[in-house]
Each structure stands twice: as structure tokens, then as C-alpha cells.
Design a protein around this motif. Structure first.
Motif, PDB file in Angstrom:
ATOM      1  N   HIS A  20      -4.113 -21.025  57.443  1.00 32.89           N
ATOM      2  CA  HIS A  20      -4.656 -21.803  56.352  1.00 32.89           C
ATOM      3  C   HIS A  20      -4.631 -23.297  56.672  1.00 32.89           C
ATOM      4  O   HIS A  20      -5.562 -24.043  56.353  1.00 32.89           O
ATOM      5  CB  HIS A  20      -3.848 -21.511  55.091  1.00 32.89           C
ATOM      6  CG  HIS A  20      -4.610 -21.823  53.877  1.00 32.89           C
ATOM      7  ND1 HIS A  20      -4.294 -22.871  53.078  1.00 32.89           N
ATOM      8  CD2 HIS A  20      -5.717 -21.264  53.383  1.00 32.89           C
ATOM      9  CE1 HIS A  20      -5.188 -22.923  52.118  1.00 32.89           C
ATOM     10  NE2 HIS A  20      -6.054 -21.967  52.272  1.00 32.89           N
ATOM     11  N   HIS A  24      -7.890 -26.275  57.422  1.00 32.41           N
ATOM     12  CA  HIS A  24      -8.064 -27.663  56.959  1.00 32.41           C
ATOM     13  C   HIS A  24      -8.440 -28.577  58.128  1.00 32.41           C
ATOM     14  O   HIS A  24      -9.323 -29.425  58.002  1.00 32.41           O
ATOM     15  CB  HIS A  24      -6.764 -28.204  56.345  1.00 32.41           C
ATOM     16  CG  HIS A  24      -6.443 -27.636  55.004  1.00 32.41           C
ATOM     17  ND1 HIS A  24      -6.123 -28.429  53.933  1.00 32.41           N
ATOM     18  CD2 HIS A  24      -6.376 -26.371  54.552  1.00 32.41           C
ATOM     19  CE1 HIS A  24      -5.872 -27.662  52.873  1.00 32.41           C
ATOM     20  NE2 HIS A  24      -6.011 -26.409  53.233  1.00 32.41           N
ATOM     21  N   CYS A 121      -6.205 -28.140  47.406  1.00 31.03           N
ATOM     22  CA  CYS A 121      -5.950 -26.761  47.821  1.00 31.03           C
ATOM     23  C   CYS A 121      -4.708 -26.230  47.128  1.00 31.03           C
ATOM     24  O   CYS A 121      -3.752 -26.962  46.926  1.00 31.03           O
ATOM     25  CB  CYS A 121      -5.750 -26.701  49.325  1.00 31.03           C
ATOM     26  SG  CYS A 121      -5.624 -25.012  49.919  1.00 31.03           S
ATOM     27  N   HIS A 125       0.887 -23.788  53.173  1.00 29.16           N
ATOM     28  CA  HIS A 125       0.642 -24.466  54.451  1.00 29.16           C
ATOM     29  C   HIS A 125       1.938 -24.631  55.215  1.00 29.16           C
ATOM     30  O   HIS A 125       3.013 -24.518  54.646  1.00 29.16           O
ATOM     31  CB  HIS A 125       0.010 -25.838  54.190  1.00 29.16           C
ATOM     32  CG  HIS A 125      -1.194 -25.760  53.294  1.00 29.16           C
ATOM     33  ND1 HIS A 125      -1.077 -25.750  51.934  1.00 29.16           N
ATOM     34  CD2 HIS A 125      -2.494 -25.640  53.578  1.00 29.16           C
ATOM     35  CE1 HIS A 125      -2.290 -25.625  51.406  1.00 29.16           C
ATOM     36  NE2 HIS A 125      -3.165 -25.557  52.373  1.00 29.16           N
TER      37      HIS A 125
HETATM   38 ZN    ZN Z   1      -5.122 -25.025  52.085  1.00 23.66          ZN
END
Ligand code: ZN
Length: 154
Positions: A20, A24, A121, A125
Motif C-alpha cells: 500500500h 503511494h 488515505c 502503511h
Molecule cells: Zn494508503
């Protein structure tokens, strides 16, 4: 499930923090190289993920190598990944909120990756980019002006 301000947000993203976070960095890299906008659709999985971009052609070998090199460069800088909260009005002036659902809450969570990227978001992360591993593009293809980039982490 994430607590976002006072509201619980359901996310349909599977939680693979490494993947994830890589998404980004890939998105920001695509924006910087091609000014194509962030992926409008993506599928994040542990083994292999894909991101779709509005695009008019497929990528060249050279471009694929350049993307990999830039993403891995960011990863290797071991940037801090942090979260910030903004009011929706404040966030509107600083970030693109078009992908957020209207019920995303009054507080908007922004994920910042060093000074490389910042975007709203609710996913999970890594805390430092070198936890991501090595980014590798598996394949790309173009269909109906949609560029699909498939990638994995080594
Ligand atoms: Zn994210």
C-alpha cells in the motif's frame, strides 16, 4: 477498520502496508514523470498489485526502468511515513480529495511520505520506506486509454 476523527471508516482495501505504501510512491512518481494523475483504480494484494492510469500509450522499457529506479530511490532514502489530520475544508485547499467518499468524515487523514508525497488515505502503511523492500514492475499494458501497471515487491 480505521478510526478517523470521530468516525469509523470502512476501507475495502486489503491491508498490506508494504504494498500500500509502494502504491503511494508509484502514484507520485507517475504524476511527476507523466503528469497523468494518480491511479484512478487499483487492486492491492500481497503478491502482486495493479494500478490503472488514464494514458494514451503503453510505457517503453526505458520508462519502466526509470519508474522502478525512482521508486526504489525513494524507498532507499528511508523516508518517514506519517499521518496528519486536516479539516475537510483545509484539506480541500491542499490535496486532491476527489477519490474520497462524501462520508469520509470531517477529519481527513493525510499520509505523508517524507517530502515526496502526501495524499488522503485510510489504509495502513509502513512507518519507514525501507520496510517496503524492492519495487519491481511485472508488466504494463494499454487498453482503451487505460494503462495498467502490475508490480510486486522483492
Ligand atoms: Zn494508503
Amino acid at each position: 477498520m480505521e478510526i478517523n476523527g470521530n468516525q469509523e471508516i470502512k476501507s475495502n482495501k486489503q491491508y498490506h502496508p508494504q504494498m500500500h505504501s509502494a502504491e503511494h510512491i508509484l502514484n507520485q512518481t507517475m504524476v511527476r514523470m507523466f503528469n497523468c494523475g494518480r491511479s484512478f483504480s487499483n487492486h492491492i494484494e500481497k503478491k502482486k498489485s495493479k494500478c490503472d492510469y488514464h494514458f494514451s500509450r503503453n510505457l517503453t522499457e526505458q520508462e519502466i526502468e526509470e519508474i522502478e529506479s525512482r521508486v526504489n530511490n525513494v524507498i532507499q532514502q528511508n523516508l518517514v511515513v506519517s499521518e496528519e489530520f486536516y479539516s475537510r475544508d483545509e484539506a480541500k485547499t491542499k490535496f486532491n480529495l476527489s477519490k474520497l467518499p462524501d462520508d469520509a468524515g470531517v477529519k481527513i487523514r493525510i499520509i505523508r511520505i517524507g517530502n515526496y508525497d502526501a495524499c488522503p488515505c485510510n489504509g495502513q502503511h509502513v512507518s519507514h520506506t525501507n520496510e517496503i523492500g524492492t519495487f519491481k514492475i511485472v508488466s504494463t499494458n494499454l487498453n482503451d486509454n487505460v494503462l495498467r501497471v502490475r508490480f510486486k515487491l522483492l
